[in-house]
Design a protein around this motif. Structure first.
Motif, PDB file in Angstrom:
ATOM      1  N   LEU A  55     -13.127  -3.275  -8.804  1.00  0.00           N
ATOM      2  CA  LEU A  55     -11.830  -2.773  -9.239  1.00  0.00           C
ATOM      3  C   LEU A  55     -10.740  -3.419  -8.407  1.00  0.00           C
ATOM      4  O   LEU A  55     -10.890  -3.560  -7.193  1.00  0.00           O
ATOM      5  N   GLN A  56      -9.660  -3.801  -9.058  1.00  0.00           N
ATOM      6  CA  GLN A  56      -8.533  -4.420  -8.352  1.00  0.00           C
ATOM      7  C   GLN A  56      -7.293  -3.565  -8.561  1.00  0.00           C
ATOM      8  O   GLN A  56      -7.045  -3.068  -9.661  1.00  0.00           O
ATOM      9  N   LEU A  57      -6.523  -3.382  -7.491  1.00  0.00           N
ATOM     10  CA  LEU A  57      -5.295  -2.591  -7.603  1.00  0.00           C
ATOM     11  C   LEU A  57      -4.276  -3.293  -8.492  1.00  0.00           C
ATOM     12  O   LEU A  57      -4.094  -4.512  -8.416  1.00  0.00           O
ATOM     13  N   THR A  58      -3.607  -2.526  -9.322  1.00  0.00           N
ATOM     14  CA  THR A  58      -2.455  -3.040 -10.065  1.00  0.00           C
ATOM     15  C   THR A  58      -1.268  -3.134  -9.099  1.00  0.00           C
ATOM     16  O   THR A  58      -1.323  -2.591  -7.987  1.00  0.00           O
ATOM     17  N   PRO A  59      -0.184  -3.797  -9.473  1.00  0.00           N
ATOM     18  CA  PRO A  59       0.996  -3.839  -8.586  1.00  0.00           C
ATOM     19  C   PRO A  59       1.483  -2.453  -8.183  1.00  0.00           C
ATOM     20  O   PRO A  59       1.803  -2.206  -7.020  1.00  0.00           O
ATOM     21  N   VAL A  60       1.504  -1.508  -9.132  1.00  0.00           N
ATOM     22  CA  VAL A  60       1.943  -0.158  -8.788  1.00  0.00           C
ATOM     23  C   VAL A  60       0.870   0.540  -7.951  1.00  0.00           C
ATOM     24  O   VAL A  60       1.168   1.393  -7.103  1.00  0.00           O
ATOM     25  N   LEU A  63       1.491  -0.407  -4.385  1.00  0.00           N
ATOM     26  CA  LEU A  63       2.623   0.364  -3.867  1.00  0.00           C
ATOM     27  C   LEU A  63       2.191   1.783  -3.513  1.00  0.00           C
ATOM     28  O   LEU A  63       2.525   2.308  -2.442  1.00  0.00           O
ATOM     29  N   PHE A  64       1.415   2.393  -4.392  1.00  0.00           N
ATOM     30  CA  PHE A  64       0.974   3.767  -4.173  1.00  0.00           C
ATOM     31  C   PHE A  64      -0.004   3.846  -2.996  1.00  0.00           C
ATOM     32  O   PHE A  64      -0.006   4.822  -2.245  1.00  0.00           O
ATOM     33  N   LEU A  65      -0.837   2.805  -2.827  1.00  0.00           N
ATOM     34  CA  LEU A  65      -1.795   2.785  -1.714  1.00  0.00           C
ATOM     35  C   LEU A  65      -1.062   2.851  -0.378  1.00  0.00           C
ATOM     36  O   LEU A  65      -1.473   3.580   0.535  1.00  0.00           O
TER      37      LEU A  65
END
Length: 297
Positions: A55-60, A63-65
């Motif tokens: 799984l790869q983080l989306t741009p948002v 930010l949330f991480l």
């Protein structure tokens, strides 16, 4: 939004895999997936995208991480402060260190500190120069031993504890192995066993060789002092290591020779996050370390 959702989200973001995150959290994979799905529904965004098996983080999601990690860190600090208020001697110190200081220095100072504070717990994190600064800056650890000591840094500050001499290490049968001291230039034609690029000891050796007028020929690379020392003892090349990394006796033992031209040293310091008060128990440990190194110099 629940605390559990943030904890699961951060773990999945770090592991980039739901199954691995669930294993570390000791919960079912379905429970992790369900919490992540509920969190995304509440936020109205997708935090992850599938990339192969990971799984790869989306741009948002990235930010949330950043915000989620900050929330969890502050919550953890609040829990520690409450526990310290109830019993300062039962607190926990989160401290980072490079591998080369974990062989002798860290066990020594922790053992001495626990003679007077036997109930204090330690959470230890090993890292490289850059990762230790990052972890202190992000509040994931309270203190970190670091080498070289950064004289100025935007996010961390601290105190210089000591300067440590670095020695040439050679195979036992090397022509220079019986010398009391050598000039670094005498190793010009040797194959060097070096630390990987992310390790600060590598730069210290490279700078010392540059002062001696040559660029070392690198034959092998490693990530731990035990590996470097073992490869040299096995005849794979030569290297330079700090004195504390040479205190342990092993079956594969290289020859240790002082370098006089140039003399090679490294600085060792203790850092914390700039402009922020340490937890009480970490502050006590910090003061102990300053007194310990002042007394033993």
């Amino acid at each position: 939004m629940e605390l559990r959702q943030l904890q699961y989200f951060v773990k999945v973001a770090r592991k980039q895999h739901v199954t691995q995150a669930a294993e570390e959290l000791h919960v079912a994979q379905s429970a992790v997936s369900r919490q992540i799905h509920q969190l995304e529904e509440e936020l109205g965004v997708s935090l992850f995208v599938q990339k192969g098996r990971n799984l790869q983080l989306t741009p948002v999601g990235k930010l949330f991480l950043h915000r989620a990690e900050a929330v969890l860190t502050e919550l953890e600090r609040a829990v520690i402060e409450v526990r310290e208020f109830l019993d300062p001697e039962a607190g926990e110190i989160r401290i980072g260190f490079p591998h080369s200081l974990g062989i002798y220095l860290l066990p020594t100072v922790v053992a001495h500190f626990r003679e007077k504070h036997p109930n204090v717990k330690f959470r230890l994190r090993q890292g490289t120069y850059n990762s230790l600064i990052r972890d202190v800056k992000n509040g994931e650890i309270d203190l970190a031993f670091i080498s070289p000591f950064p004289d100025q840094h935007e996010h961390v500050s601290g105190e210089l504890l000591l300067r440590e001499e670095m020695f040439a290490i050679l195979p036992q049968g090397h022509v220079l192995a019986e010398y009391q001291s050598i000039r670094l230039e005498q190793l010009r034609d040797e194959s060097f066993v070096m630390f990987s690029e992310e390790y600060s000891l590598r730069n210290i050796v490279l700078e010392a060789c540059a002062k001696a007028g040559f660029v070392p020929r690198i034959g092998f690379e490693g990530e731990e002092t035990d590996t470097i020392r073992g490869l040299v003892a096995a005849g794979m090349g030569v290297s330079l290591l700090p004195e504390m990394a040479l205190t342990e006796i092993s079956q594969l033992q290289p020859a240790k020779v002082r370098v006089t031209d140039p003399q090679v040293t490294r600085s060792v310091g203790l850092i914390h996050r700039s402009g922020e008060k340490l937890p009480l128990v970490a502050e006590v440990f910090q003061q102990f370390l300053l007194e310990f190194f002042c007394y033993n110099q």
